[in-house]
Design a protein around this motif. Sequence first.
Motif, short mmCIF file in Angstrom:
data_model
loop_
_atom_site.label_atom_id
_atom_site.label_comp_id
_atom_site.label_asym_id
_atom_site.label_seq_id
_atom_site.Cartn_x
_atom_site.Cartn_y
_atom_site.Cartn_z
N TYR A 300 1.04 -1.13 0.17
CA TYR A 300 0.10 0.23 0.14
C TYR A 300 0.89 1.42 -0.12
CZ TYR A 300 -3.67 -3.62 1.26
OH TYR A 300 -4.04 -4.54 1.73
N TYR A 301 0.33 2.04 -0.61
CA TYR A 301 0.57 3.53 -0.86
C TYR A 301 0.11 3.95 1.00
CZ TYR A 301 1.67 8.87 -1.48
OH TYR A 301 2.66 9.72 -1.58
N VAL A 302 0.65 4.52 1.67
CA VAL A 302 0.53 5.64 2.50
C VAL A 302 0.67 6.64 2.17
CG1 VAL A 302 -0.21 5.51 4.97
CG2 VAL A 302 0.54 3.19 3.96
N LYS A 303 -0.03 7.71 3.10
CA LYS A 303 0.16 9.42 2.43
C LYS A 303 -0.07 9.99 4.62
CE LYS A 303 1.63 13.03 0.41
NZ LYS A 303 0.88 14.77 -0.37
N LEU A 304 0.67 10.18 4.92
CA LEU A 304 -0.05 10.85 5.58
C LEU A 304 0.58 12.51 6.75
CD1 LEU A 304 -2.64 10.59 8.76
CD2 LEU A 304 -0.02 9.74 9.73
N ALA A 305 0.53 13.65 6.49
CA ALA A 305 0.40 14.29 6.52
C ALA A 305 1.76 14.60 5.70
CB ALA A 305 1.33 15.31 7.83
N ASN A 306 3.12 14.87 5.20
CA ASN A 306 4.10 15.32 4.43
C ASN A 306 4.88 13.80 4.34
OD1 ASN A 306 5.52 15.49 6.95
ND2 ASN A 306 6.43 16.82 6.01
N HIS A 307 4.39 12.40 5.11
CA HIS A 307 5.15 11.38 4.85
C HIS A 307 4.69 10.28 3.78
CE1 HIS A 307 7.26 12.25 8.50
NE2 HIS A 307 6.27 12.55 8.86
N GLN A 308 5.25 9.65 2.93
CA GLN A 308 5.33 8.78 1.97
C GLN A 308 5.52 8.02 2.50
OE1 GLN A 308 4.25 10.85 -2.69
NE2 GLN A 308 5.58 11.80 -1.11
N LEU A 309 4.33 7.08 2.48
CA LEU A 309 5.29 5.25 2.78
C LEU A 309 4.53 4.52 2.65
CD1 LEU A 309 4.39 5.94 6.86
CD2 LEU A 309 6.95 6.55 5.53
N VAL A 310 5.51 3.40 2.03
CA VAL A 310 5.12 2.18 1.95
C VAL A 310 4.84 0.69 2.83
CG1 VAL A 310 5.37 -0.08 -0.38
CG2 VAL A 310 5.78 2.83 -0.64
N LEU A 311 3.73 0.42 3.03
CA LEU A 311 3.09 -0.22 3.75
C LEU A 311 3.26 -2.04 2.86
CD1 LEU A 311 0.74 -0.74 6.22
CD2 LEU A 311 0.35 -2.67 5.33
N ARG A 312 3.83 -3.30 3.36
CA ARG A 312 3.57 -4.30 3.01
C ARG A 312 3.42 -4.86 3.60
NH1 ARG A 312 4.90 -6.83 -1.58
NH2 ARG A 312 6.55 -8.78 -1.53
N LYS A 313 1.98 -6.09 3.91
CA LYS A 313 1.90 -6.64 4.95
C LYS A 313 1.58 -8.16 4.41
CE LYS A 313 -2.58 -6.67 6.12
NZ LYS A 313 -3.16 -7.42 5.04
N LYS A 314 1.98 -9.38 5.46
CA LYS A 314 1.08 -10.80 5.30
C LYS A 314 0.19 -10.36 4.61
CE LYS A 314 4.65 -13.13 8.07
NZ LYS A 314 4.95 -14.28 8.01
N PRO A 315 -0.54 -11.38 3.85
CA PRO A 315 -1.76 -11.72 3.44
C PRO A 315 -2.42 -12.47 4.35
CG PRO A 315 -0.38 -13.15 2.15
CD PRO A 315 0.26 -12.81 2.71
N PRO A 316 -3.73 -12.08 4.59
CA PRO A 316 -4.33 -13.38 5.53
C PRO A 316 -4.88 -14.82 5.17
CG PRO A 316 -5.88 -11.81 4.57
CD PRO A 316 -4.72 -11.80 3.70
N GLY A 317 -4.53 -14.89 6.82
CA GLY A 317 -5.05 -16.85 6.59
C GLY A 317 -3.98 -17.74 6.56
N THR A 318 -3.87 -19.01 6.20
CA THR A 318 -2.77 -19.73 6.79
C THR A 318 -1.43 -19.79 5.72
OG1 THR A 318 -5.27 -21.31 7.96
CG2 THR A 318 -2.73 -21.67 7.64
N SER A 354 -3.09 -6.97 15.13
CA SER A 354 -3.91 -6.88 15.77
C SER A 354 -4.16 -4.55 15.11
CB SER A 354 -4.23 -6.29 17.33
OG SER A 354 -3.04 -5.55 17.80
N VAL A 355 -3.32 -4.78 14.11
CA VAL A 355 -2.67 -3.13 13.96
C VAL A 355 -3.64 -3.24 12.71
CG1 VAL A 355 -1.81 -1.14 13.06
CG2 VAL A 355 -0.63 -2.57 15.09
N VAL A 356 -3.21 -3.92 11.82
CA VAL A 356 -3.90 -4.29 9.98
C VAL A 356 -4.15 -5.69 9.90
CG1 VAL A 356 -2.50 -1.90 9.50
CG2 VAL A 356 -1.25 -4.58 9.04
N GLY A 357 -4.25 -6.14 10.95
CA GLY A 357 -4.63 -7.84 10.93
C GLY A 357 -3.78 -8.60 10.39
#
Length: 1002
Positions: A300-318, A354-357
């Motif tokens: 994901y591309y995440v923008k908060l205030a003037n911070h441009q970030l990239v978030l990479r997460k594990k997929p849900p499930g087993t 618990s934050v993003v799953g």
Amino acid sequence: MCLRQLLQSSQLQRAWRAAFLKHVQGRHPGAWRWTHSGGGPYRAVIFDMGGVLLPSPGRVAAEWEVQNHIPSGTIVKALISGGENGPWMKFMRAEITTEDFLQEFGRLCSEISKTSVPVDSFFSLLTSERVAKQFPVMTEAITQIRAKGLQTAVLSNNFYLPNGKSFLPLDRKQFDVVVESCLEGVCKPDPRMYKLCLERLGRQPSESIFLDDLGPNLKAAAGLGIHTIKVDDPETAVKELETLLGFPLRMAVPNTRPVRKTMEIPKDALEKYLKDLLGIQPTGPLELLQFDHGQSNPTYYVKLANHQLVLRKKPPGTLLPSAHAVEREFRIMKALGNAGVPVPKVLDLCEDSSVVGTPFYLMEYCPGLIYKDPSLPGLEPSQRRAIYTAMNRVLCKIHSVDLKAAGLEDYGKHGDYLARQVQTWIKQYRASETSTIPAMERLIEWLPLHLPRQQRTTVVHGDFRLDNLLFHPETAEVLAVLDWELSTLGDPLADVAYNCLAHYLPSGFPIQPGLSDCDLTELGIPTAEDYFRMYCLHMGIPPIENWNFYMAFSFFRIAAILQGVYKRSLTGQASSATAKQTEKLTEFMSNLAWDFAIKEGFQIFKEMPATKPLMRSHHTWSLLRTPGTRSYVTSTDSSPAHASKGALIFSPEGLPHRVRELYQKLKEFMERHVYPAEPELQRHQVSAERWTPSPLVEDLKEKAKAEGLWNLFLPLETDPKKKYGAGLTNMEYAHLCEVMGTSPYAPEIFNCSAPDTGNMELLVRYGTEEQKARWLIPLLEGKARSCFAMTEPQVASSDATNIESSIREEDGFYVINGHKWWITGGHGEVLFEQVRVPKENIILGPGRGFEIAQGRLGPGRIHHCMRLIGCSERALALVKARVKSRVAFGKPLVEQGTVLADIALSRVEIEQARLLVLKAAHVMDVVGNKAAALDIAMIKMVAPSMASRVIDRAIQAFGAAGLSSNYPLAQFFAGARALRFADGPDEVHRAAVAKMELKHHS
Ligand SMILES: Cc1cc2nc3c(=O)[nH]c(=O)nc-3n(C[C@H](O)[C@H](O)[C@H](O)COP(=O)(O)OP(=O)(O)OC[C@H]3O[C@@H](n4cnc5c(N)ncnc54)[C@H](O)[C@@H]3O)c2cc1C
């Protein structure tokens, strides 16, 4: 669908999957320059389809032609053939059906290319889901144009599919108007088409912009007053369109989209987490976009205030334990960043689900340029060179990281990386195998046996290629290396080889564009070899010898991956055209891999020092020869006088190291491949298919090439630069040829069989360059066979002066008439009736046959003798085993005195003949073929009858079994017996020996 997307569908395909980080990159903001805002005078944008919104038929054709071995340009020539009234334009106007079109088009293509062209397969590819896909850059542009309130239209020369619908693989909702030639019965560049489109849009020509890839279509539009853009490359065209329209046509963050419903993450929880992490109190909301790709680890591309970030997460499930290891990605990027390797800056790893799953990590969004096409279109040669040099340097940087200092010592296993990798991919391949691919089978056997002896252990990237690098938009600086998902500890050369894959793929290749058909010098791009040398130089290491192994492995790995994709496509959603295409790609890649295995085989020759006859105190025998007298001395004398005359090496242990290695390899090959194949080859020989080459022999030929056991016969003297063969001396070859003689099938497998060897040597010595290209090269490659037609049924052919066939000149041709038989290559009977041979085909020239015959009567003449020694050795070995176990009259046969006497006699006769063979070979080496005439005649007189006797005794010891096809003895006997006249009757050689003897001693 591109391979990347196909691969993303499975966690098996780690290597090509989810090029996650590249999708998180955009263009440098500075790259965008707006001239003015708003739509300006323009109210509508009209798009051509093929070549603008989709790949053009020409481009699809180029790729297809390469894969189907159709002469390049055939399809395009056929497309324009006949102009207005050609089959293509008729098809576009729906004047002919698909079936009629394909028939007429196929005929045209075949006429142009002089080969049969499967146009159906081209048509399926052109209309396949994989190929007929709108360019994302165009989708973005259309979205932006419509968002500004402008109209859009498609104006296409188009056709009907067999299902009765027109071919329009586009989302119609994107366009206000669609005008298709097949519906209207007229084609561009007919002005009526454009007028129709403008009318339906309700626009004036001056309010419209038209994009097309073809000059005549643009000219017609411009003639009406429409503004035009020529599309060579969609990205560049969109830039031009942006300039005209005056507003951006690209998303602010390229390759992103609103977050998919199924992939949503709790924004509030994330915002809270980020506020804490970054210590900020933003005023605006959190902006969240999802990158198009990367389903395996959603990104994901995440923008908060003037911070441009990239978030990479594990997929849900087993999940499988080793898959989706975002923790590893975070760890390696952090460590490498600290060690000075350019990587996106990682900020935090959050293992709290618990934050993003699921666990995730964050990195800074890093804008820059990604070069997707390795030919770097639009750049200057010097810029291209700089980009490749920068890529090379950054790879060296990764491979130079101090594991201990970086805390990465336990990031992977140490040592045996390639052995493990080879096994992993073999396993993966076997698990998804659907049919036997010969090249894959050979590689599965070859790779484990040719693993590099020494491997360094460093960080390896695992997917290092140009489009995984983010460059500074204005300089050749690598800002970040992306895609660390496959990184581990391993052999760094695997990364270098993988980095060079594109060099061997054609530019229109479906998985990724390649460079194999590009002029690299003109482009300023280093060749793979240069690139590899550059790497060694930067690393301060000597050039690596087994480079071909690494290339073979890299292509093997890709082939194994593609096979997995193919297997899934059979059960999944993919269309049959896509599946078929993937199947072909697997084969294509495996053949490329195998080509490298063969190159590795030939590499062996190049490495071998040119052998001079050596002086050795053991196993050798120096030869002193003065005219008329012969004196052989077992010598320990290494004086230069003796050394210059050379030494007779009479046992393989005395051979120079490299030749001894070849000898050993040959023996192993015989054990592993040739002897086990004999029953099948024998079956083929007596079957109805015996007139076509045995597939097993063809397969073994490939294996022999890859082992460097190929064309060993060509003597150093004939081929001093080892251009065509191993450059062995006749004596060295005699030892190897003996081994080949132990199986009747071996000579062909190693491309060392009669009469090809003599004919090849003849062409090397006397052929013109054109003759060599036409006949020698296919023979050397084992793709052709040759014959030597002398013997005639009606005359005693042991006397060549009896020959009755005629040859006369007529209209620039030689016309041949004659009747030949026993012509090896099937021992056929051949009638030459008015055979016309172009004059330029004659070798050396008319009247020079004797000269050639003298040359041909060189080494090739004693190869049979060399082999007969091996054949006799095998017969004796079989006897020894048999008589120990077979009991008659109360005791093993071996205890019978006559059997012992026979064994002793055979041993002695073999040894005598071997020495004579070796001596003849040696004399040829040191004083030349002509001076060796006596020695050659002597061994030809001795070897066939010696072998006949040894084999005859063996048959006797075996009893009736010796005559059966359960053992090779009867076959050996027939062969040896035939050679008592096939190479000239014994009597003729005897007469020659006697004549020379009398001459010397008179
Ligand atoms: C397996 C096989 C493969 C062959 N391949 C080829 C090929 O690829 N191309 C090709 O052109 N030919 C080939 N030949 C033919 C071979 O070269 C001839 O058989 C050979 O040269 C003898 O010729 P001929 O058969 O006409 O015998 P002839 O010339 O009729 O001789 C018959 C016999 O007469 C005797 N004789 C002949 N001359 C003398 C002499 N000076 N003193 C005493 N006795 C003598 C010998 O016993 C000889 O065997 C092949 C033969 C065999 C069996």
